[in-house]
Motif scaffolding. Structure first.
Motif, PDB file in Angstrom:
ATOM      1  N   ASP A  61       0.833  -1.210   0.000  1.00  0.00           N
ATOM      2  CA  ASP A  61       0.000   0.000   0.000  1.00  0.00           C
ATOM      3  C   ASP A  61       0.863   1.255   0.000  1.00  0.00           C
ATOM      4  N   GLU A  62       1.968   1.240   0.722  1.00  0.00           N
ATOM      5  CA  GLU A  62       2.873   2.392   0.730  1.00  0.00           C
ATOM      6  C   GLU A  62       3.461   2.622  -0.646  1.00  0.00           C
ATOM      7  N   LEU A  63       3.834   1.551  -1.324  1.00  0.00           N
ATOM      8  CA  LEU A  63       4.416   1.696  -2.665  1.00  0.00           C
ATOM      9  C   LEU A  63       3.389   2.279  -3.627  1.00  0.00           C
ATOM     10  N   MET A  64       2.163   1.803  -3.553  1.00  0.00           N
ATOM     11  CA  MET A  64       1.120   2.303  -4.446  1.00  0.00           C
ATOM     12  C   MET A  64       0.831   3.787  -4.203  1.00  0.00           C
ATOM     13  N   ALA A  65       0.968   4.220  -2.967  1.00  0.00           N
ATOM     14  CA  ALA A  65       0.669   5.613  -2.622  1.00  0.00           C
ATOM     15  C   ALA A  65       1.866   6.538  -2.799  1.00  0.00           C
ATOM     16  N   ASP A  66       3.023   5.992  -3.083  1.00  0.00           N
ATOM     17  CA  ASP A  66       4.254   6.783  -3.144  1.00  0.00           C
ATOM     18  C   ASP A  66       4.321   7.570  -4.453  1.00  0.00           C
ATOM     19  N   ASP A  67       4.418   8.870  -4.348  1.00  0.00           N
ATOM     20  CA  ASP A  67       4.431   9.723  -5.541  1.00  0.00           C
ATOM     21  C   ASP A  67       5.686   9.543  -6.384  1.00  0.00           C
ATOM     22  N   GLU A  68       6.781   9.062  -5.783  1.00  0.00           N
ATOM     23  CA  GLU A  68       8.000   8.881  -6.559  1.00  0.00           C
ATOM     24  C   GLU A  68       7.872   7.721  -7.542  1.00  0.00           C
ATOM     25  N   VAL A  69       7.075   6.724  -7.209  1.00  0.00           N
ATOM     26  CA  VAL A  69       6.922   5.537  -8.064  1.00  0.00           C
ATOM     27  C   VAL A  69       5.987   5.859  -9.222  1.00  0.00           C
ATOM     28  N   GLN A  70       6.513   5.750 -10.434  1.00  0.00           N
ATOM     29  CA  GLN A  70       5.715   6.024 -11.629  1.00  0.00           C
ATOM     30  C   GLN A  70       5.248   4.744 -12.329  1.00  0.00           C
ATOM     31  N   LEU A  71       6.016   3.687 -12.187  1.00  0.00           N
ATOM     32  CA  LEU A  71       5.703   2.422 -12.856  1.00  0.00           C
ATOM     33  C   LEU A  71       5.802   1.292 -11.839  1.00  0.00           C
ATOM     34  N   VAL A  72       4.792   0.435 -11.803  1.00  0.00           N
ATOM     35  CA  VAL A  72       4.798  -0.729 -10.923  1.00  0.00           C
ATOM     36  C   VAL A  72       5.159  -1.964 -11.740  1.00  0.00           C
ATOM     37  N   LEU A  73       6.254  -2.612 -11.343  1.00  0.00           N
ATOM     38  CA  LEU A  73       6.671  -3.876 -11.939  1.00  0.00           C
ATOM     39  C   LEU A  73       6.074  -4.985 -11.083  1.00  0.00           C
ATOM     40  N   ASN A  74       5.137  -5.732 -11.657  1.00  0.00           N
ATOM     41  CA  ASN A  74       4.335  -6.712 -10.924  1.00  0.00           C
ATOM     42  C   ASN A  74       4.959  -8.101 -11.043  1.00  0.00           C
ATOM     43  N   LEU A  75       5.666  -8.526  -9.999  1.00  0.00           N
ATOM     44  CA  LEU A  75       6.330  -9.828  -9.991  1.00  0.00           C
ATOM     45  C   LEU A  75       5.686 -10.772  -8.972  1.00  0.00           C
ATOM     46  N   THR A  76       4.406 -10.581  -8.731  1.00  0.00           N
ATOM     47  CA  THR A  76       3.692 -11.441  -7.802  1.00  0.00           C
ATOM     48  C   THR A  76       3.325 -12.761  -8.472  1.00  0.00           C
ATOM     49  N   ILE A  77       2.678 -13.666  -7.720  1.00  0.00           N
ATOM     50  CA  ILE A  77       2.220 -14.919  -8.308  1.00  0.00           C
ATOM     51  C   ILE A  77       1.078 -14.632  -9.284  1.00  0.00           C
ATOM     52  N   PRO A  78       0.836 -15.516 -10.274  1.00  0.00           N
ATOM     53  CA  PRO A  78      -0.189 -15.244 -11.290  1.00  0.00           C
ATOM     54  C   PRO A  78      -1.558 -14.892 -10.726  1.00  0.00           C
ATOM     55  N   ALA A  79      -1.968 -15.528  -9.634  1.00  0.00           N
ATOM     56  CA  ALA A  79      -3.285 -15.243  -9.059  1.00  0.00           C
ATOM     57  C   ALA A  79      -3.406 -13.800  -8.589  1.00  0.00           C
ATOM     58  N   ALA A  80      -2.272 -13.150  -8.296  1.00  0.00           N
ATOM     59  CA  ALA A  80      -2.288 -11.764  -7.812  1.00  0.00           C
ATOM     60  C   ALA A  80      -2.009 -10.754  -8.923  1.00  0.00           C
ATOM     61  N   HIS A  81      -1.728 -11.227 -10.130  1.00  0.00           N
ATOM     62  CA  HIS A  81      -1.362 -10.300 -11.203  1.00  0.00           C
ATOM     63  C   HIS A  81      -2.455  -9.255 -11.456  1.00  0.00           C
ATOM     64  N   ALA A  82      -3.703  -9.693 -11.617  1.00  0.00           N
ATOM     65  CA  ALA A  82      -4.777  -8.740 -11.894  1.00  0.00           C
ATOM     66  C   ALA A  82      -5.064  -7.820 -10.707  1.00  0.00           C
ATOM     67  N   PRO A  83      -5.204  -8.329  -9.490  1.00  0.00           N
ATOM     68  CA  PRO A  83      -5.470  -7.415  -8.370  1.00  0.00           C
ATOM     69  C   PRO A  83      -4.389  -6.352  -8.176  1.00  0.00           C
ATOM     70  N   ILE A  84      -3.129  -6.743  -8.297  1.00  0.00           N
ATOM     71  CA  ILE A  84      -2.047  -5.766  -8.129  1.00  0.00           C
ATOM     72  C   ILE A  84      -2.044  -4.765  -9.282  1.00  0.00           C
ATOM     73  N   ALA A  85      -2.269  -5.255 -10.505  1.00  0.00           N
ATOM     74  CA  ALA A  85      -2.320  -4.350 -11.660  1.00  0.00           C
ATOM     75  C   ALA A  85      -3.452  -3.338 -11.501  1.00  0.00           C
ATOM     76  N   LEU A  86      -4.611  -3.795 -11.073  1.00  0.00           N
ATOM     77  CA  LEU A  86      -5.752  -2.891 -10.899  1.00  0.00           C
ATOM     78  C   LEU A  86      -5.485  -1.877  -9.786  1.00  0.00           C
ATOM     79  N   GLN A  87      -4.840  -2.305  -8.717  1.00  0.00           N
ATOM     80  CA  GLN A  87      -4.499  -1.381  -7.635  1.00  0.00           C
ATOM     81  C   GLN A  87      -3.522  -0.316  -8.130  1.00  0.00           C
TER      82      GLN A  87
END
Length: 368
Positions: A61-87
């Motif tokens: 949650d901190e990473l998602m809210a961090d203004d410095e982060v412009q791009l999220v590299l999603n390396l979670t397990i496949p079941a979490a790919h969509a939820p993390i991408a949507l967040q």
């Protein structure tokens, strides 16, 4: 390639095994910069940050809210790919994910719809198609060295990952299997080489109802097999070319090339699409032997993560070559092959994508 004035700041979610390959590549990517990492197991994020000066360990949650982060590299397990991408999209972040784009095409479509509504770019592995192997073959096709492409074969044969993987359970349940595991490399390469797919016909089987783990602390444990472990499909490309796909966890070995492309005046041997490089071989009509083509396209000495660089350098209104739309189409194709295998009927592919733009021969510079 000169260093951009403002490289994209990247935050990684998921600090499992695969992160190591990306961390090795980041110093060679001058269009992106790693600034933060997060994992449900905070100790894993802490360990990565401790080894990389300037990288902060955060909660998801901190990473998602961090203004410095412009791009999220999603390396979670496949079941979490969509939820993390949507967040990440909801937080206004660009998204680049490991394959697959989501656990299924329905979830993948939701991700793309959210990205379109937000006007945000989505990219997705595999980015092996951007290396010199697949791209040199692409250049040969585009230059007419084999004439009009007619067909292709793509073959992956192995006796199964349980022989070496200490926890292979997920390969042998629905959502696993050889097609969904390794197919993204092969199908993405076929789309890059021959364009999108219009329809498929599939057949599938599995020879064993259980597997025995061959290494690690669970060695000797027997696990159930509840998904197909040998899949064959015929992909009918929009261009009219026909690709035959064979993905197996049941075979011992093969001498067949990973991918062959056949045209009216020549044939190509394309290197392993799970690699970035390798020799491309051409046999022209009337020739008695194969010739190795000189490297002529692609990112030189590329490694996992080059798709981030390509995305960062893509024009604002254009899709990156390793795009979410390509990943969605590839996933749709693979699911449709399995659907056809179970129904016995041809399946029309509802999705499509543009054939990704070719990659000119490009050297990477090491960041000072």
């Amino acid at each position: 390639m000169g260093e951009p004035l403002n490289p994209l700041n990247v935050g990684i979610v998921g600090c499992g095994h695969i992160i190591g390959a990306y961390l090795e590549t980041f110093p060679r990517l001058d269009a992106v910069r790693l600034v933060a990492v997060a994992d449900l197991d905070r100790s894993r994020a802490d360990a990565v940050a401790a080894e990389h000066p300037g990288v902060r360990s955060l909660s998801v949650d901190e990473l998602m809210a961090d203004d410095e982060v412009q791009l999220v590299l999603n390396l979670t397990i496949p079941a979490a790919h969509a939820p993390i991408a949507l967040q990440a999209l909801a937080a206004g972040k660009i998204v680049y994910g490991e394959k697959p784009l989501a656990a299924n095409s329905e979830q993948a479509a939701t991700v793309l719809a959210a990205a379109a509504e937000a006007g945000i770019t989505v990219g997705c592995a595999p980015d092996t198609v951007l290396g010199t192997g697949t791209q040199t073959a692409r250049r040969a096709i585009d230059d007419g060295l084999i004439g009009r492409p007619i067909s292709a074969t793509a073959t992956m044969m192995t006796p199964g990952h349980e022989r070496w993987h200490p926890n292979p359970d997920f390969y042998y349940v629905p959502g696993g299997g050889p097609l969904l595991d390794m197919g993204p490399y092969y199908v993405s390469a076929l789309i890059t080489l021959l364009g999108p797919v219009a329809s498929v016909i599939g057949a599938a089987s599995h020879t064993r109802t259980s597997r025995t783990i061959g290494s690690g602390p669970r060695e000797g444990e027997v696990i159930p097999v509840t998904t197909d472990t040998h899949v064959t499909g015929v992909l009918v490309h929009e261009s009219g070319a026909l690709s035959t796909l064979v993905m197996s966890f049941d075979a011992v070995a093969t001498q067949a090339a990973n991918i062959e492309i056949h045209g009216e005046t020549g044939s190509l041997i394309v290197p392993d699409p799970n690699r970035f490089d390798g020799d491309v071989k051409l046999r022209s009509l009337g020739s008695t032997d194969w010739e190795i083509l000189p490297v002529s396209a692609g990112y030189v000495d590329a490694s996992r993560g080059i798709g981030l660089q390509d995305l960062a350098l893509t024009e604002t209104d254009a899709e990156p070559r390793a795009s979410g739309r390509l990943a969605y189409h590839a996933l749709d194709v693979m699911e449709s092959v399995l659907k056809s295998a179970h129904s016995g009927q041809s399946v029309t592919i509802e999705s499509t994508c543009e054939r990704p733009a070719a990659v000119p021969l490009t050297e990477l510079s090491v960041r000072a």
